[in-house]
Write a protein that holds these residues in place. Structure first.
Motif, PDB file in Angstrom:
ATOM      1  N   GLU A 246       0.827  -1.208   0.000  1.00 39.73           N
ATOM      2  CA  GLU A 246       0.000   0.000   0.000  1.00 39.73           C
ATOM      3  C   GLU A 246       0.863   1.261   0.000  1.00 39.73           C
ATOM      4  N   ILE A 247       1.922   1.242   0.799  1.00 38.71           N
ATOM      5  CA  ILE A 247       2.832   2.391   0.859  1.00 38.71           C
ATOM      6  C   ILE A 247       3.509   2.590  -0.495  1.00 38.71           C
ATOM      7  N   LYS A 248       3.928   1.483  -1.115  1.00 38.75           N
ATOM      8  CA  LYS A 248       4.598   1.559  -2.415  1.00 38.75           C
ATOM      9  C   LYS A 248       3.688   2.188  -3.470  1.00 38.75           C
ATOM     10  N   THR A 249       2.440   1.755  -3.519  1.00 41.33           N
ATOM     11  CA  THR A 249       1.524   2.315  -4.516  1.00 41.33           C
ATOM     12  C   THR A 249       1.247   3.790  -4.246  1.00 41.33           C
ATOM     13  N   GLU A 250       1.175   4.168  -2.982  1.00 38.63           N
ATOM     14  CA  GLU A 250       0.933   5.566  -2.634  1.00 38.63           C
ATOM     15  C   GLU A 250       2.135   6.438  -2.988  1.00 38.63           C
ATOM     16  N   LEU A 251       3.360   5.895  -2.790  1.00 37.30           N
ATOM     17  CA  LEU A 251       4.571   6.658  -3.102  1.00 37.30           C
ATOM     18  C   LEU A 251       4.728   6.893  -4.599  1.00 37.30           C
ATOM     19  N   LYS A 252       4.157   6.014  -5.418  1.00 37.32           N
ATOM     20  CA  LYS A 252       4.235   6.190  -6.871  1.00 37.32           C
ATOM     21  C   LYS A 252       3.497   7.448  -7.320  1.00 37.32           C
ATOM     22  N   HIS A 253       2.546   7.889  -6.545  1.00 38.45           N
ATOM     23  CA  HIS A 253       1.753   9.060  -6.894  1.00 38.45           C
ATOM     24  C   HIS A 253       2.379  10.372  -6.393  1.00 38.45           C
ATOM     25  N   CYS A 254       3.456  10.279  -5.635  1.00 36.77           N
ATOM     26  CA  CYS A 254       4.091  11.479  -5.071  1.00 36.77           C
ATOM     27  C   CYS A 254       5.106  12.068  -6.057  1.00 36.77           C
TER      28      CYS A 254
ATOM     29  N   GLU B 205       7.909  15.931  -2.910  1.00 38.22           N
ATOM     30  CA  GLU B 205       7.146  15.316  -1.817  1.00 38.22           C
ATOM     31  C   GLU B 205       7.900  14.119  -1.236  1.00 38.22           C
ATOM     32  N   LEU B 206       8.544  13.335  -2.116  1.00 36.28           N
ATOM     33  CA  LEU B 206       9.331  12.191  -1.647  1.00 36.28           C
ATOM     34  C   LEU B 206      10.499  12.642  -0.779  1.00 36.28           C
TER      35      LEU B 206
END
Length: 158
Positions: A8-16, A20-21
Motif C-alpha cells: 500500500e505504501i509503495k503504490t501511494e509513493l508512486k503518486h508522489c 514530496e518524496l
C-alpha cells in the motif's frame, strides 16, 4: 491507527512528486537514529562496500578495546552489545559477503578477548552460534568466495 502494508505504501509513493518524496524521507529520518544510519549507508557508503566494511571493523576494534574485563558478566554484556551493532550494520547492507566478513571479524576479535571465552559457557555458545551462521551463509556464496571465507573460518580454530 492501522499501519499500512508495504504494498500500500509503495503504490501511494508512486503518486508522489520528487519534492514530496524528499520531504517524506527527511521527515522519516528525524524519528529514529537507525533511519538516519540506513539513509547514510544508502546514499554514501553502498557504492564502496570495502570502505564500509573497514569502517565497521575499526569501530568493532574500538568497542572490543573498551570492554571491561573485570568479570565475565561485563564481558558478556559488552560482547552482546557489539554483536547487536554489527548485526545492525549487516542489515543495512543486505549482502551475504559483508555479513560473512563482519561475522568472521567479530569472531576473531572475540577469540582475542582476555580472559578467554573458553571458560564461559554463554560466551562460548554465542561464539558457536555465530560460527554456524557464518557456515550457513558461506554456502550461499560464489565458489571462489566460499573457498576464501572457508580458509578464514579454519583460522578460527573450530
Amino acid at each position: 491507527m492501522k499501519t499500512a502494508t508495504v504494498k500500500e505504501i509503495k503504490t501511494e509513493l508512486k503518486h508522489c512528486s520528487s519534492s514530496e518524496l524528499i520531504a517524506l524521507i527527511l521527515r522519516l529520518s528525524k524519528f529514529k537514529k537507525e533511519n538516519k544510519e540506513l539513509l547514510t549507508y544508502l546514499l554514501y557508503e553502498s557504492s564502496n562496500e570495502d570502505a564500509y566494511i573497514s569502517g565497521i571493523k575499526t569501530e568493532v576494534d574500538k568497542l572490543f578495546s573498551e570492554i571491561n574485563t573485570s568479570s565475565y558478566y561485563f564481558i558478556k554484556k559488552s560482547v552482546r552489545k557489539i554483536l547487536r551493532i554489527v548485526k545492525t550494520y549487516i542489515r543495512y547492507s543486505k549482502k551475504k559477503e559483508t555479513e560473512v566478513a563482519l561475522l568472521i571479524y567479530f569472531c576473531v576479535q572475540l577469540n582475542k578477548v582476555k580472559p578467554s571465552i573458553k571458560y564461559n559457557t554463554t560466551l562460548q555458545n554465542l561464539y558457536l552460534r555465530q560460527v554456524q551462521l557464518i557456515k550457513k551463509n558461506i554456502a550461499t556464496l560464489h565458489e571462489d568466495l566460499q573457498y576464501d571465507y572457508s580458509i578464514e573460518l579454519e583460522k578460527l580454530n573450530i
